[in-house]
Scaffold this motif. Structure first.
Motif, mmCIF file in Angstrom:
data_model
loop_
_atom_site.group_PDB
_atom_site.id
_atom_site.type_symbol
_atom_site.label_atom_id
_atom_site.label_comp_id
_atom_site.label_asym_id
_atom_site.label_seq_id
_atom_site.Cartn_x
_atom_site.Cartn_y
_atom_site.Cartn_z
ATOM 1 N N ASP A 69 15.698 -6.638 -4.353
ATOM 2 C CA ASP A 69 15.574 -5.614 -5.386
ATOM 3 C C ASP A 69 14.382 -4.734 -5.041
ATOM 4 O O ASP A 69 13.313 -5.255 -4.705
ATOM 5 C CB ASP A 69 15.345 -6.247 -6.765
ATOM 6 C CG ASP A 69 16.590 -6.929 -7.309
ATOM 7 O OD1 ASP A 69 17.698 -6.584 -6.865
ATOM 8 O OD2 ASP A 69 16.443 -7.801 -8.186
ATOM 9 N N TYR A 70 14.560 -3.434 -5.140
ATOM 10 C CA TYR A 70 13.462 -2.519 -4.850
ATOM 11 C C TYR A 70 12.781 -2.026 -6.117
ATOM 12 O O TYR A 70 11.770 -1.344 -6.051
ATOM 13 C CB TYR A 70 13.965 -1.329 -4.027
ATOM 14 C CG TYR A 70 14.337 -1.708 -2.615
ATOM 15 C CD1 TYR A 70 13.368 -1.807 -1.620
ATOM 16 C CD2 TYR A 70 15.652 -1.978 -2.276
ATOM 17 C CE1 TYR A 70 13.701 -2.164 -0.328
ATOM 18 C CE2 TYR A 70 15.995 -2.331 -0.980
ATOM 19 C CZ TYR A 70 15.019 -2.423 -0.013
ATOM 20 O OH TYR A 70 15.367 -2.783 1.271
ATOM 21 N N THR A 116 3.570 -3.206 2.533
ATOM 22 C CA THR A 116 3.690 -3.874 1.238
ATOM 23 C C THR A 116 2.906 -3.174 0.133
ATOM 24 O O THR A 116 3.047 -3.519 -1.037
ATOM 25 C CB THR A 116 3.191 -5.334 1.341
ATOM 26 O OG1 THR A 116 1.831 -5.323 1.785
ATOM 27 C CG2 THR A 116 4.036 -6.122 2.336
ATOM 28 N N ASP A 117 2.083 -2.194 0.495
ATOM 29 C CA ASP A 117 1.239 -1.535 -0.514
ATOM 30 C C ASP A 117 1.594 -0.064 -0.699
ATOM 31 O O ASP A 117 0.748 0.741 -1.056
ATOM 32 C CB ASP A 117 -0.237 -1.669 -0.140
ATOM 33 C CG ASP A 117 -0.567 -0.997 1.191
ATOM 34 O OD1 ASP A 117 0.382 -0.687 1.958
ATOM 35 O OD2 ASP A 117 -1.759 -0.767 1.460
ATOM 36 N N CYS A 118 2.861 0.271 -0.467
ATOM 37 C CA CYS A 118 3.279 1.670 -0.574
ATOM 38 C C CYS A 118 3.044 2.243 -1.967
ATOM 39 O O CYS A 118 2.753 3.434 -2.117
ATOM 40 C CB CYS A 118 4.749 1.804 -0.190
ATOM 41 S SG CYS A 118 5.061 1.609 1.584
ATOM 42 N N ALA A 119 3.167 1.403 -2.983
ATOM 43 C CA ALA A 119 2.971 1.884 -4.352
ATOM 44 C C ALA A 119 1.556 2.399 -4.560
ATOM 45 O O ALA A 119 1.320 3.243 -5.434
ATOM 46 C CB ALA A 119 3.275 0.768 -5.344
ATOM 47 N N ASN A 120 0.620 1.925 -3.756
ATOM 48 C CA ASN A 120 -0.770 2.374 -3.872
ATOM 49 C C ASN A 120 -1.056 3.620 -3.043
ATOM 50 O O ASN A 120 -2.178 4.127 -3.070
ATOM 51 C CB ASN A 120 -1.718 1.250 -3.427
ATOM 52 C CG ASN A 120 -1.594 0.006 -4.285
ATOM 53 O OD1 ASN A 120 -1.343 0.096 -5.482
ATOM 54 N ND2 ASN A 120 -1.753 -1.157 -3.671
ATOM 55 N N MET A 134 4.188 8.795 5.986
ATOM 56 C CA MET A 134 4.771 8.164 4.811
ATOM 57 C C MET A 134 6.289 8.042 4.963
ATOM 58 O O MET A 134 6.901 7.085 4.482
ATOM 59 C CB MET A 134 4.419 8.951 3.552
ATOM 60 C CG MET A 134 2.920 9.016 3.251
ATOM 61 S SD MET A 134 2.115 7.403 3.210
ATOM 62 C CE MET A 134 2.713 6.771 1.642
ATOM 63 N N ALA A 135 6.895 9.001 5.642
ATOM 64 C CA ALA A 135 8.340 8.948 5.876
ATOM 65 C C ALA A 135 8.699 7.802 6.808
ATOM 66 O O ALA A 135 9.829 7.303 6.785
ATOM 67 C CB ALA A 135 8.821 10.267 6.467
ATOM 68 N N LEU A 136 7.754 7.388 7.624
ATOM 69 C CA LEU A 136 7.975 6.264 8.519
ATOM 70 C C LEU A 136 7.664 4.939 7.843
ATOM 71 O O LEU A 136 8.447 3.990 7.925
ATOM 72 C CB LEU A 136 7.115 6.417 9.785
ATOM 73 C CG LEU A 136 7.108 5.225 10.755
ATOM 74 C CD1 LEU A 136 8.518 4.954 11.284
ATOM 75 C CD2 LEU A 136 6.152 5.501 11.915
ATOM 76 N N TYR A 137 6.537 4.864 7.149
ATOM 77 C CA TYR A 137 6.063 3.594 6.620
ATOM 78 C C TYR A 137 6.443 3.334 5.163
ATOM 79 O O TYR A 137 6.594 2.186 4.766
ATOM 80 C CB TYR A 137 4.543 3.503 6.763
ATOM 81 C CG TYR A 137 4.091 3.366 8.196
ATOM 82 C CD1 TYR A 137 4.147 2.146 8.854
ATOM 83 C CD2 TYR A 137 3.626 4.465 8.898
ATOM 84 C CE1 TYR A 137 3.750 2.016 10.182
ATOM 85 C CE2 TYR A 137 3.221 4.353 10.223
ATOM 86 C CZ TYR A 137 3.285 3.124 10.859
ATOM 87 O OH TYR A 137 2.897 3.008 12.167
ATOM 88 N N CYS A 138 6.591 4.385 4.347
ATOM 89 C CA CYS A 138 6.882 4.194 2.915
ATOM 90 C C CYS A 138 7.966 5.159 2.426
ATOM 91 O O CYS A 138 7.834 5.752 1.348
ATOM 92 C CB CYS A 138 5.612 4.406 2.093
ATOM 93 S SG CYS A 138 4.247 3.295 2.487
ATOM 94 N N PRO A 139 9.056 5.326 3.150
ATOM 95 C CA PRO A 139 10.046 6.337 2.767
ATOM 96 C C PRO A 139 10.767 6.069 1.458
ATOM 97 O O PRO A 139 11.104 6.986 0.724
ATOM 98 C CB PRO A 139 11.023 6.333 3.952
ATOM 99 C CG PRO A 139 10.929 4.928 4.475
ATOM 100 C CD PRO A 139 9.480 4.574 4.339
ATOM 101 N N PHE A 208 -4.601 -3.693 8.841
ATOM 102 C CA PHE A 208 -3.767 -2.832 8.024
ATOM 103 C C PHE A 208 -3.925 -1.374 8.451
ATOM 104 O O PHE A 208 -4.999 -0.951 8.855
ATOM 105 C CB PHE A 208 -4.122 -2.965 6.539
ATOM 106 C CG PHE A 208 -3.827 -4.313 5.965
ATOM 107 C CD1 PHE A 208 -2.520 -4.694 5.719
ATOM 108 C CD2 PHE A 208 -4.842 -5.215 5.683
ATOM 109 C CE1 PHE A 208 -2.235 -5.938 5.194
ATOM 110 C CE2 PHE A 208 -4.568 -6.467 5.174
ATOM 111 C CZ PHE A 208 -3.259 -6.826 4.940
ATOM 112 N N LEU A 209 -2.850 -0.628 8.330
ATOM 113 C CA LEU A 209 -2.918 0.792 8.659
ATOM 114 C C LEU A 209 -3.895 1.488 7.730
ATOM 115 O O LEU A 209 -3.922 1.232 6.530
ATOM 116 C CB LEU A 209 -1.525 1.427 8.514
ATOM 117 C CG LEU A 209 -0.575 1.157 9.674
ATOM 118 C CD1 LEU A 209 0.823 1.598 9.289
ATOM 119 C CD2 LEU A 209 -1.017 1.898 10.909
ATOM 120 N N PHE A 210 -4.659 2.373 8.289
ATOM 121 C CA PHE A 210 -5.618 3.110 7.491
ATOM 122 C C PHE A 210 -5.214 4.565 7.404
ATOM 123 O O PHE A 210 -5.146 5.264 8.414
ATOM 124 C CB PHE A 210 -7.026 3.020 8.128
ATOM 125 C CG PHE A 210 -8.067 3.770 7.357
ATOM 126 C CD1 PHE A 210 -8.554 4.987 7.837
ATOM 127 C CD2 PHE A 210 -8.550 3.295 6.146
ATOM 128 C CE1 PHE A 210 -9.518 5.700 7.120
ATOM 129 C CE2 PHE A 210 -9.516 4.015 5.427
ATOM 130 C CZ PHE A 210 -9.982 5.200 5.934
#
Length: 214
Positions: A69-70, A116-120, A134-139, A208-210
């Motif tokens: 579930d997303y 895992t922290d895209c919401a932030n 963001m399109a790559l890591y949190c699309p 973690f990615l910065f």
């Protein structure tokens, strides 16, 4: 065999015929109200034995692969409402018992967050300096599943450092075309010979990615 014994035997046979022996995979659960406890590990036709409770087959949720579930409030979604199936299948497949649906997911939802922290990080979703990343890591969080433009990183390449261990990343329907091309374009065979080398993003001491302005 006496008449009484014969009657008992026939009754047991009849009961067995109307029961369904079920072997569910670990992690299965019932999203609805159980009918009753299982009888010797079996349930009537149309029901499965989940945790010793007879659950309607329509309410059995199987833990299929990467099915998830997303959304955090999928219990409030009317999974079967007209016009909601596409949304439910893409965002609430586990709750809506659509993990094994053969229907394709709409392209606007055909992507997966890799962090895992895209919401932030939502403040970066529409930032011109970070929208490509963001399109790559949190699309999915940023609604960038259909993103195609590349303004600050190469159009194609192995932006992700672990492409060789990402399994079916290149063929998965839950990965956007942009993620495949920019994330693991070389490994997926999507890049031409003259594609420039990918930019390597920085990580902090924890790996973690910065994301941040210089």
């Amino acid at each position: 065999m006496s008449l009484q014994q014969l009657t008992i035997f026939i009754g047991l046979v009849g009961l067995a015929l109307c029961q369904t022996n079920t072997t569910t995979r670990p992690g299965s659960y019932c999203k609805g109200q159980a009918r009753s406890e299982c009888f010797m590990g079996s349930c009537p036709n149309g029901y499965e034995c989940i945790g010793n409770q007879c659950c309607s087959e329509a309410d059995v949720v199987q833990p299929g692969g990467d099915c998830t579930d997303y959304l955090h409030d999928c219990s409030n979604i009317d999974c079967n409402a007209i016009g909601m199936q596409d949304f439910a299948r893409a965002n609430c497949a586990r709750t809506c018992n659509m993990c094994y649906s053969s229907a394709s997911v709409s392209p606007q939802y055909a992507c997966t967050d890799l962090l895992t922290d895209c919401a932030n990080r939502t403040s970066s979703c529409q930032d011109i300096d970070f929208v490509d990343m963001m399109a790559l890591y949190c699309p999915r969080t940023c609604s960038l599943c259909l993103w195609q433009a590349a303004t600050t990183i190469p159009n194609c390449g192995n932006q992700l450092p672990d492409c060789s261990t990402r399994g079916n990343f290149c063929s998965a329907t839950s990965i956007s075309d942009y993620q495949k091309r920019v994330g693991c374009g070389n490994s997926c065979g999507l890049c031409s010979a003259n594609t420039p080398a990918p930019v390597i993003l920085s990580t902090n001491s924890n790996g973690f990615l910065f994301f941040g302005r210089k």
